[in-house]
Structure formats: C-alpha cells, structure tokens
Design a protein around this motif. Structure first.
Motif, PDB file in Angstrom:
ATOM      1  N   VAL A 168       0.851  -1.192   0.000  1.00  0.00           N
ATOM      2  CA  VAL A 168       0.000   0.000   0.000  1.00  0.00           C
ATOM      3  C   VAL A 168       0.887   1.243   0.000  1.00  0.00           C
ATOM      4  O   VAL A 168       0.665   2.191  -0.765  1.00  0.00           O
ATOM      5  CB  VAL A 168      -0.951   0.004   1.215  1.00  0.00           C
ATOM      6  N   GLU A 169       1.908   1.235   0.843  1.00  0.00           N
ATOM      7  CA  GLU A 169       2.835   2.367   0.906  1.00  0.00           C
ATOM      8  C   GLU A 169       3.600   2.521  -0.401  1.00  0.00           C
ATOM      9  O   GLU A 169       3.792   3.634  -0.901  1.00  0.00           O
ATOM     10  CB  GLU A 169       3.813   2.172   2.060  1.00  0.00           C
ATOM     11  N   ARG A 170       4.036   1.417  -0.976  1.00  0.00           N
ATOM     12  CA  ARG A 170       4.820   1.464  -2.208  1.00  0.00           C
ATOM     13  C   ARG A 170       3.997   1.994  -3.375  1.00  0.00           C
ATOM     14  O   ARG A 170       4.476   2.797  -4.176  1.00  0.00           O
ATOM     15  CB  ARG A 170       5.369   0.081  -2.530  1.00  0.00           C
ATOM     16  N   ALA A 171       2.757   1.538  -3.489  1.00  0.00           N
ATOM     17  CA  ALA A 171       1.885   2.009  -4.565  1.00  0.00           C
ATOM     18  C   ALA A 171       1.669   3.514  -4.464  1.00  0.00           C
ATOM     19  O   ALA A 171       1.765   4.248  -5.457  1.00  0.00           O
ATOM     20  CB  ALA A 171       0.544   1.275  -4.516  1.00  0.00           C
ATOM     21  N   ASP A 172       1.384   3.986  -3.263  1.00  0.00           N
ATOM     22  CA  ASP A 172       1.170   5.413  -3.032  1.00  0.00           C
ATOM     23  C   ASP A 172       2.420   6.211  -3.394  1.00  0.00           C
ATOM     24  O   ASP A 172       2.344   7.248  -4.058  1.00  0.00           O
ATOM     25  CB  ASP A 172       0.797   5.628  -1.565  1.00  0.00           C
ATOM     26  N   ASN A 173       3.584   5.724  -2.995  1.00  0.00           N
ATOM     27  CA  ASN A 173       4.841   6.424  -3.251  1.00  0.00           C
ATOM     28  C   ASN A 173       5.141   6.532  -4.743  1.00  0.00           C
ATOM     29  O   ASN A 173       5.492   7.608  -5.241  1.00  0.00           O
ATOM     30  CB  ASN A 173       5.984   5.680  -2.553  1.00  0.00           C
ATOM     31  N   THR A 174       5.017   5.424  -5.472  1.00  0.00           N
ATOM     32  CA  THR A 174       5.311   5.458  -6.910  1.00  0.00           C
ATOM     33  C   THR A 174       4.388   6.412  -7.638  1.00  0.00           C
ATOM     34  O   THR A 174       4.813   7.175  -8.512  1.00  0.00           O
ATOM     35  CB  THR A 174       5.205   4.045  -7.504  1.00  0.00           C
ATOM     36  N   ALA A 175       3.112   6.394  -7.278  1.00  0.00           N
ATOM     37  CA  ALA A 175       2.154   7.294  -7.927  1.00  0.00           C
ATOM     38  C   ALA A 175       2.488   8.758  -7.647  1.00  0.00           C
ATOM     39  O   ALA A 175       2.432   9.605  -8.548  1.00  0.00           O
ATOM     40  CB  ALA A 175       0.737   6.975  -7.449  1.00  0.00           C
ATOM     41  N   ARG A 176       2.854   9.069  -6.426  1.00  0.00           N
ATOM     42  CA  ARG A 176       3.167  10.455  -6.077  1.00  0.00           C
ATOM     43  C   ARG A 176       4.424  10.948  -6.793  1.00  0.00           C
ATOM     44  O   ARG A 176       4.475  12.088  -7.273  1.00  0.00           O
ATOM     45  CB  ARG A 176       3.341  10.598  -4.558  1.00  0.00           C
ATOM     46  N   PHE A 292      -5.462  10.626 -13.684  1.00  0.00           N
ATOM     47  CA  PHE A 292      -5.427   9.203 -13.348  1.00  0.00           C
ATOM     48  C   PHE A 292      -4.678   8.976 -12.039  1.00  0.00           C
ATOM     49  O   PHE A 292      -5.140   8.218 -11.165  1.00  0.00           O
ATOM     50  CB  PHE A 292      -4.755   8.410 -14.470  1.00  0.00           C
ATOM     51  N   LEU A 293      -3.512   9.610 -11.894  1.00  0.00           N
ATOM     52  CA  LEU A 293      -2.702   9.393 -10.695  1.00  0.00           C
ATOM     53  C   LEU A 293      -3.376   9.943  -9.448  1.00  0.00           C
ATOM     54  O   LEU A 293      -3.318   9.330  -8.373  1.00  0.00           O
ATOM     55  CB  LEU A 293      -1.318  10.020 -10.876  1.00  0.00           C
ATOM     56  N   GLN A 294      -4.021  11.095  -9.570  1.00  0.00           N
ATOM     57  CA  GLN A 294      -4.736  11.638  -8.422  1.00  0.00           C
ATOM     58  C   GLN A 294      -5.869  10.721  -7.986  1.00  0.00           C
ATOM     59  O   GLN A 294      -6.100  10.499  -6.790  1.00  0.00           O
ATOM     60  CB  GLN A 294      -5.281  13.034  -8.755  1.00  0.00           C
TER      61      GLN A 294
END
Length: 315
Positions: A168-176, A292-294
């Motif tokens: 969950v943390e990794r997905a959020d980080n890559t998107a940001r 999309f990323l937001q």
C-alpha cells in the motif's frame, strides 16, 4: 488476530517502506540538484522533494528558501518534523515492540538494530559530503528488516498484514513520484510527453530503483510515455502500481482464507486491480496522467482506511 496487533504489523511495514522511499527520493534530489547550473534551479529540485513527501507546508512554517542541507536535514532528522525519516524509524520500532510476540526474533532484532544504527547516524546534522553514505544506510536497514520478514515469518495473517502495509505504501509512493515529475519538475505542461531532459527521467527511475530494469527492457531509450507505462502497468517491476496491487490482492486473499470471509477492502483491491490490468498507457494519457494518478492516490487512501476499519485497527 486482534486489531491492535494487525495495526502494529501493518504500520511497522508501512513506516519502513516510507523511510526507504524517502531516502531514495532525497538521493535523487541531491543528484538532480548537482546537474543544475544555478541556485534557483537547485532550490527548485529540493522544493520538489518536499512536495513529493508532503512536507513542504511544515518546512515553510520553519524555514524560508530551499538550501540543500537545510532541506535534507529537515526531512531526515528535524525534531519538529513528524514525517522525518528518524521519526518513521522510531514509529516502525514502536509498532514492532507492540507486536513483538507476533513477529519473529529476527524481525524484532532487525528493526531494533535499524533504529539504533540510524539514531546514532542522525544524532547530528548530516553534512553534504556524508549524505550518500547516510542514505545508503537507511535503504540497507529497511531492506534488512524486509528480508527478515520474508525469510523468517510464517505465511499467516501477521505476514499478510506486513506485506499489505508494504505494498500500500509502495503504490502510493510510486504514484506520487510520477505525478510530481509531470507537474513540479517539468518547466511547463506544454512539454508533457516530450523528450525533454532525459537526465530528469533517468533520475525519476532511480528514485524507484527502476533505472536498470527499464534500460534492460527498453535498450536504454528514455521515453516519457514508456516510463509511465513501466511504472504503472508493468507487472514485472516490483515498484509498479499494477505489481503493488497484485501483491495486495494476493495477501488480502490470504486474509480472507484465514478469516473465512471477505471485506469491503477486498472489493476495493479487486476493482482497482482489474482496472489496472485492463488499461493501456494510451488510455491513461487520453484521460490525463495527472487525473489518473490523483484518482489512484485517492483510491489507495480509501483502501488504507477500509483495511483499518474492516480489521478494527486501533489508532
């Protein structure tokens, strides 16, 4: 498993992943700033690091200007920064201590040792000359804990919550990181999708440890659209959005099997996973990468909230 224990394991993993990701981002900001020819451009690179980590508002309440050592020391060790790397490591250790009877000795010892090493390393302001060594040690310690989790823990609900927290943390980080690249680092949105400044794109890949993997798959061609596809849709890359959600879905399925039922969080994971697998990079760019990323970041935040509610995490 009690909600307090599930919460502790989940957040232990999230804080460790966040600490590693932040160290990678600082390293990239440092090298990006070195490529800039004037002070204003260098400060803009450091501002982008603060924006990506969500620490810009807190920083500006205390400091003016974006001088390099001031920025990276704020992110690494400032006592007034609740999101500092040192605070993340402290939080990871605190959560590990709460669930010490649920994790292996190897995981506890690796987490405690990481805290002790980094506490000593960050006891004094970090100099620019030693920044690289400090960031390398942060990444190393986070990876050692993750290795202890993978190598010593039963594949039960404790392991599943730890893995879910990590991804969950990794997905959020890559998107940001990808979102900030388009809307902070590029000088103008008119250049989105162009071949502008390959050095910046290479550094973006380095921030998620994807530079070598991308080069292997694309013969070194630095194409912004290809990089976006790689970071969002390539299931072979362990920091891509689709890979992260595939792992979350797998470990959520493990929880459903162990507890005998699914929750709202399972539905959210399944929906986002299905959407990612059905999308093409052309469709993402047609609707807008930023949009999309937001939406993805918001969906991941909702997923985290649903997991906390479904499994009765205690704040």
């Amino acid at each position: 498993m009690l909600g307090r224990a599930a919460n502790g394991v989940y957040w232990m993993a999230r804080y460790l992943e966040r600490a590693e990701n932040t160290a990678r981002l600082i390293d990239v900001g440092f090298h990006m700033a070195l490529t800039r020819g004037n002070k204003d451009s260098q400060e803009e690179e450091w501002r982008s690091v603060l924006v990506t980590t969500g620490q810009d508002e807190g920083y500006l309440e205390k400091y003016s200007g974006f001088e390099a050592s001031q920025v990276f020391n704020y992110i690494l060790r400032d006592k007034d920064n609740p999101g500092s790397v040192m605070q993340m490591i402290e939080n990871a250790r605190t959560n590990a201590r709460v669930v010490r009877t649920s994790i292996t000795n190897e995981v506890w010892e690796a987490t405690n040792e990481a805290w002790m090493i980094l506490r000593d390393l960050l006891a004094r302001p970090v100099k620019e000359s030693s920044l690289g060594a400090v960031l390398s040690e942060i990444r190393k310690q986070a990876m050692l804990v993750r290795g202890a989790v993978d190598g010593s823990m039963l594949r039960n609900e404790v392991f599943n919550f730890a893995r879910i927290g990590t991804f969950v943390e990794r997905a959020d980080n890559t998107a940001r990181i990808l979102d900030v690249k388009y809307y902070v680092l590029l000088p103008s949105v008119a250049w989105v999708g162009s071949n502008l400044d390959n050095v910046q794109w290479d550094m973006l890949l380095r921030s998620v440890a994807g530079d070598r993997a991308y080069s292997w798959l694309n013969a070194g061609s630095m194409d912004p659209r290809g990089i976006a596809s790689f970071l969002i849709l390539d299931g072979r890359f362990p920091r891509s959005l689709v890979f992260s959600y595939d792992k979350i879905r797998s470990n959520m399925a493990g929880l459903a099997k162990q507890y005998g039922h699914e929750t709202q969080a399972h539905e959210l994971v399944r929906d986002m996973g299905a959407r990612l697998h059905a999308l093409s990079v052309e469709e993402i760019f047609e609707t807008g990468l930023h949009e999309f990323l937001q939406e993805f970041i918001s969906a991941t935040i909702r997923l985290g909230s649903a997991i906390a509610a479904d499994y009765r995490f205690i704040d």
